[in-house]
Design a protein around this motif. Structure first.
Motif, PDB file in Angstrom:
ATOM      1  N   ALA A 153      45.025  56.678  34.703  1.00 50.19           N
ATOM      2  CA  ALA A 153      44.611  56.738  36.101  1.00 50.19           C
ATOM      3  C   ALA A 153      45.748  56.348  37.038  1.00 50.19           C
ATOM      4  CB  ALA A 153      43.405  55.817  36.327  1.00 50.19           C
ATOM      5  N   VAL A 154      46.524  55.341  36.647  1.00 44.85           N
ATOM      6  CA  VAL A 154      47.643  54.890  37.475  1.00 44.85           C
ATOM      7  C   VAL A 154      48.678  55.992  37.620  1.00 44.85           C
ATOM      8  CG1 VAL A 154      49.601  53.293  37.553  1.00 44.85           C
ATOM      9  CG2 VAL A 154      47.322  52.438  37.001  1.00 44.85           C
ATOM     10  N   ILE A 155      49.063  56.611  36.506  1.00 43.93           N
ATOM     11  CA  ILE A 155      50.101  57.648  36.546  1.00 43.93           C
ATOM     12  C   ILE A 155      49.591  58.919  37.212  1.00 43.93           C
ATOM     13  CG2 ILE A 155      51.539  59.114  35.097  1.00 43.93           C
ATOM     14  CD1 ILE A 155      52.465  56.225  35.295  1.00 43.93           C
ATOM     15  N   LYS A 156      48.356  59.292  36.911  1.00 39.18           N
ATOM     16  CA  LYS A 156      47.819  60.542  37.456  1.00 39.18           C
ATOM     17  C   LYS A 156      47.708  60.493  38.972  1.00 39.18           C
ATOM     18  CE  LYS A 156      44.263  63.969  36.434  1.00 39.18           C
ATOM     19  NZ  LYS A 156      43.062  64.265  35.612  1.00 39.18           N
ATOM     20  N   ASN A 157      47.491  59.303  39.527  1.00 42.22           N
ATOM     21  CA  ASN A 157      47.370  59.149  40.977  1.00 42.22           C
ATOM     22  C   ASN A 157      48.667  58.680  41.627  1.00 42.22           C
ATOM     23  OD1 ASN A 157      44.306  59.488  41.738  1.00 42.22           O
ATOM     24  ND2 ASN A 157      44.342  58.359  39.810  1.00 42.22           N
ATOM     25  N   ASN A 158      49.781  58.797  40.873  1.00 38.97           N
ATOM     26  CA  ASN A 158      51.109  58.460  41.408  1.00 38.97           C
ATOM     27  C   ASN A 158      51.188  57.042  41.950  1.00 38.97           C
ATOM     28  OD1 ASN A 158      52.147  61.076  40.871  1.00 38.97           O
ATOM     29  ND2 ASN A 158      51.184  61.830  42.734  1.00 38.97           N
ATOM     30  N   LYS A 159      50.585  56.110  41.231  1.00 36.13           N
ATOM     31  CA  LYS A 159      50.623  54.708  41.611  1.00 36.13           C
ATOM     32  C   LYS A 159      51.675  53.957  40.789  1.00 36.13           C
ATOM     33  CE  LYS A 159      47.176  55.113  44.493  1.00 36.13           C
ATOM     34  NZ  LYS A 159      47.371  54.981  45.943  1.00 36.13           N
ATOM     35  N   SER A 160      52.037  52.791  41.281  1.00 41.45           N
ATOM     36  CA  SER A 160      52.989  51.952  40.556  1.00 41.45           C
ATOM     37  C   SER A 160      52.332  51.383  39.302  1.00 41.45           C
ATOM     38  CB  SER A 160      53.465  50.807  41.447  1.00 41.45           C
ATOM     39  OG  SER A 160      54.203  49.865  40.702  1.00 41.45           O
ATOM     40  N   LEU A 161      53.139  51.190  38.266  1.00 37.44           N
ATOM     41  CA  LEU A 161      52.609  50.607  37.039  1.00 37.44           C
ATOM     42  C   LEU A 161      52.123  49.174  37.246  1.00 37.44           C
ATOM     43  CD1 LEU A 161      55.103  51.890  34.308  1.00 37.44           C
ATOM     44  CD2 LEU A 161      52.745  52.593  34.672  1.00 37.44           C
ATOM     45  N   ARG A 162      52.549  48.544  38.326  1.00 35.71           N
ATOM     46  CA  ARG A 162      52.045  47.201  38.630  1.00 35.71           C
ATOM     47  C   ARG A 162      50.541  47.217  38.929  1.00 35.71           C
ATOM     48  NH1 ARG A 162      57.108  46.947  41.355  1.00 35.71           N
ATOM     49  NH2 ARG A 162      56.092  47.616  43.291  1.00 35.71           N
ATOM     50  N   ASP A 163      50.039  48.371  39.360  1.00 33.03           N
ATOM     51  CA  ASP A 163      48.600  48.473  39.626  1.00 33.03           C
ATOM     52  C   ASP A 163      47.777  48.400  38.345  1.00 33.03           C
ATOM     53  OD1 ASP A 163      49.215  48.709  42.251  1.00 33.03           O
ATOM     54  OD2 ASP A 163      48.918  50.872  42.380  1.00 33.03           O
ATOM     55  N   TYR A 164      48.421  48.669  37.222  1.00 34.17           N
ATOM     56  CA  TYR A 164      47.707  48.621  35.940  1.00 34.17           C
ATOM     57  C   TYR A 164      47.154  47.222  35.667  1.00 34.17           C
ATOM     58  CZ  TYR A 164      47.172  48.400  30.841  1.00 34.17           C
ATOM     59  OH  TYR A 164      46.699  48.177  29.575  1.00 34.17           O
ATOM     60  N   SER A 165      47.909  46.185  36.021  1.00 34.08           N
ATOM     61  CA  SER A 165      47.492  44.811  35.729  1.00 34.08           C
ATOM     62  C   SER A 165      46.228  44.445  36.493  1.00 34.08           C
ATOM     63  CB  SER A 165      48.623  43.835  36.075  1.00 34.08           C
ATOM     64  OG  SER A 165      49.761  44.090  35.270  1.00 34.08           O
ATOM     65  N   TRP A 166      46.181  44.788  37.796  1.00 32.73           N
ATOM     66  CA  TRP A 166      44.977  44.405  38.541  1.00 32.73           C
ATOM     67  C   TRP A 166      43.778  45.271  38.167  1.00 32.73           C
ATOM     68  CZ3 TRP A 166      42.291  47.725  41.538  1.00 32.73           C
ATOM     69  CH2 TRP A 166      42.957  48.789  42.154  1.00 32.73           C
ATOM     70  N   LEU A 167      44.023  46.494  37.683  1.00 30.74           N
ATOM     71  CA  LEU A 167      42.917  47.303  37.164  1.00 30.74           C
ATOM     72  C   LEU A 167      42.279  46.629  35.942  1.00 30.74           C
ATOM     73  CD1 LEU A 167      43.967  51.061  37.359  1.00 30.74           C
ATOM     74  CD2 LEU A 167      41.995  49.977  38.427  1.00 30.74           C
ATOM     75  N   CYS A 168      43.142  46.089  35.086  1.00 27.35           N
ATOM     76  CA  CYS A 168      42.647  45.384  33.900  1.00 27.35           C
ATOM     77  C   CYS A 168      41.880  44.122  34.309  1.00 27.35           C
ATOM     78  CB  CYS A 168      43.804  45.027  32.973  1.00 27.35           C
ATOM     79  SG  CYS A 168      44.601  46.462  32.207  1.00 27.35           S
ATOM     80  N   GLN A 169      42.396  43.402  35.285  1.00 28.25           N
ATOM     81  CA  GLN A 169      41.702  42.208  35.757  1.00 28.25           C
ATOM     82  C   GLN A 169      40.341  42.571  36.375  1.00 28.25           C
ATOM     83  OE1 GLN A 169      42.555  39.072  35.230  1.00 28.25           O
ATOM     84  NE2 GLN A 169      44.370  39.798  34.122  1.00 28.25           N
ATOM     85  N   LEU A 170      40.286  43.718  37.024  1.00 31.55           N
ATOM     86  CA  LEU A 170      39.015  44.183  37.584  1.00 31.55           C
ATOM     87  C   LEU A 170      38.006  44.462  36.470  1.00 31.55           C
ATOM     88  CD1 LEU A 170      37.377  45.064  40.049  1.00 31.55           C
ATOM     89  CD2 LEU A 170      38.392  47.340  39.807  1.00 31.55           C
ATOM     90  N   ASP A 171      38.468  45.065  35.379  1.00 33.57           N
ATOM     91  CA  ASP A 171      37.578  45.320  34.239  1.00 33.57           C
ATOM     92  C   ASP A 171      37.053  44.016  33.647  1.00 33.57           C
ATOM     93  OD1 ASP A 171      37.750  48.064  34.407  1.00 33.57           O
ATOM     94  OD2 ASP A 171      39.503  48.186  33.099  1.00 33.57           O
ATOM     95  N   ILE A 172      37.920  43.022  33.554  1.00 36.47           N
ATOM     96  CA  ILE A 172      37.495  41.722  33.021  1.00 36.47           C
ATOM     97  C   ILE A 172      36.440  41.098  33.935  1.00 36.47           C
ATOM     98  CG2 ILE A 172      38.262  39.379  32.502  1.00 36.47           C
ATOM     99  CD1 ILE A 172      40.973  40.560  31.686  1.00 36.47           C
ATOM    100  N   THR A 173      36.651  41.224  35.259  1.00 37.86           N
ATOM    101  CA  THR A 173      35.674  40.698  36.216  1.00 37.86           C
ATOM    102  C   THR A 173      34.326  41.397  36.073  1.00 37.86           C
ATOM    103  OG1 THR A 173      37.489  40.244  37.764  1.00 37.86           O
ATOM    104  CG2 THR A 173      35.257  40.227  38.657  1.00 37.86           C
ATOM    105  N   LYS A 174      34.360  42.668  35.747  1.00 42.41           N
ATOM    106  CA  LYS A 174      33.121  43.429  35.554  1.00 42.41           C
ATOM    107  C   LYS A 174      32.409  43.063  34.248  1.00 42.41           C
ATOM    108  CE  LYS A 174      34.754  47.543  38.013  1.00 42.41           C
ATOM    109  NZ  LYS A 174      35.170  48.971  37.824  1.00 42.41           N
ATOM    110  N   GLY A 175      33.089  42.299  33.399  1.00 42.24           N
ATOM    111  CA  GLY A 175      32.486  41.938  32.116  1.00 42.24           C
ATOM    112  C   GLY A 175      32.798  42.905  30.993  1.00 42.24           C
TER     113      GLY A 175
END
Length: 348
Positions: A153-175
């Motif tokens: 998702a990060v690469i397909k939407n031309n985002k920085s790889l740094r966004d990957y870390s907060w995406l993972c943290q969001l998943d953890i927050t979701k349980g």
């Protein structure tokens, strides 16, 4: 009715004396062993014991699977604490000796190994260990799948790889269970490389060593280095399929260095270069030059019947530009746009 009665001054009874002493018992046993008939191997002992062998010439019993696994010199095997007589040869022709070997640790280990090797795939899956391992693998697969989707998702939407870390943290927050590893940008890069390699393998499989053409165009990255994107087109079940093959960094934009990029990329994926039938490009002189262009070099070294295709979209753009050149507003607009581009480029 018999009743126990206490009698004052009574003395406990004495134990019965042994009619035979221990020494006499040992003497009788020794005498029996000396006079008993010679023990022989009983063929019935082999029933249900395919590992049991009897050597008539040497008059010894041996264990076939222990010999094959541990070797004939049992004293050199570190995991055998004592000498295994069924490897060197056992002359104790008793059923109890056979049963004792059958239950010993070294023999049980070998039996379990052979059972595991001969088990079918279905038996392994249905075993307790197989079910446990499958559950662990399914759980790990589910966790890694989430991480792969985040990286994609990060690469397909031309985002920085740094966004990957907060995406993972969001998943953890979701349980969502995503584990405790592979949660940084370096891990994301590994996932991206794995996805790219998987897609390339799919492309090579689809190509199936048939005819194909190559499309190539270049651009500069943020550091100013030239980057050449390579695509391949090939027929598949009556349709034309277009797939991205890779990006290369040539030493320069000369035809020779561009040729090196294409040849190296095709060789790295074991693609038959002789099946190259066409080259599509933007029509620049280093691409379509009759003598020194990339198409000419590929005709000379790869396939002399290769077709050179000048991209029709680029042709249309050139024609449109030639039409607009007669208007002064066009020159002013191009000068403004180029100036803005260089201004903001240098500011970075």
């Amino acid at each position: 009715m018999f009743r126990l009665k206490f009698v004052e001054g009574a003395i406990p009874g004495k134990s019965l004396r042994q009619t035979t002493s221990i020494d006499e018992h040992n003497k009788r046993k020794k005498k029996y062993e000396e006079n008993r008939p010679e023990r022989k191997f009983n063929k019935s002992w082999k029933d249900g014991r395919q590992w049991l062998q009897y050597d008539v010439m040497q008059n010894v019993m041996t264990c076939k699977i222990c010999i094959e696994h541990y070797g004939k010199n049992a004293n050199t095997i570190s995991n055998l604490k004592v000498q295994n007589t069924f490897i060197t040869g056992c002359q104790n022709f008793r059923l109890s000796a056979v049963v004792d070997h059958e239950k010993c640790k070294s023999h049980v280990i070998v039996s379990d190994i052979l059972t595991a090797k001969s088990a079918t795939a279905n038996e392994i899956r249905q075993s307790t260990a197989g079910k446990t391992l499958r559950k662990l693998k399914e759980a790990d697969r589910a966790r890694v799948s989430v991480l792969f989707r985040n990286a994609q998702a990060v690469i397909k939407n031309n985002k920085s790889l740094r966004d990957y870390s907060w995406l993972c943290q969001l998943d953890i927050t979701k349980g969502i269970d995503i584990g405790e590893t592979y949660l940084n940008s370096k891990a994301a890069m590994k996932f991206v490389y794995a996805i790219a390699e998987s897609e390339r393998k799919k492309t090579i499989t689809m190509l199936d060593s048939g005819i194909f053409s190559v499309m190539m165009d270049g651009s500069t990255d943020i550091s100013g280095d030239e980057q050449e994107a390579v695509y391949i087109r090939f027929p598949k079940q009556g349709r034309v399929v277009e797939k991205f093959l890779g990006i290369g960094t040539p030493s320069s934009t000369t035809a020779k260095h561009l040729q090196e990029i294409i040849v190296k990329m095709l060789d790295s994926y074991n693609i038959d270069k002789s099946k190259l039938i066409a080259l599509g490009s933007d029509g620049a002189s280093n691409m379509v030059g009759i003598r020194g262009g990339l198409a000419a070099l590929l005709r000379e070294d790869v396939n002399n019947e290769m077709i050179n295709v000048h991209c029709f979209a680029h042709r249309l753009e050139l024609s449109f530009r030639d039409v607009l050149k007669q208007f002064k507003q066009y020159d002013k607009l191009m000068t403004l746009l180029i100036g803005l581009y260089y201004f903001y480029t240098k500011q970075q």
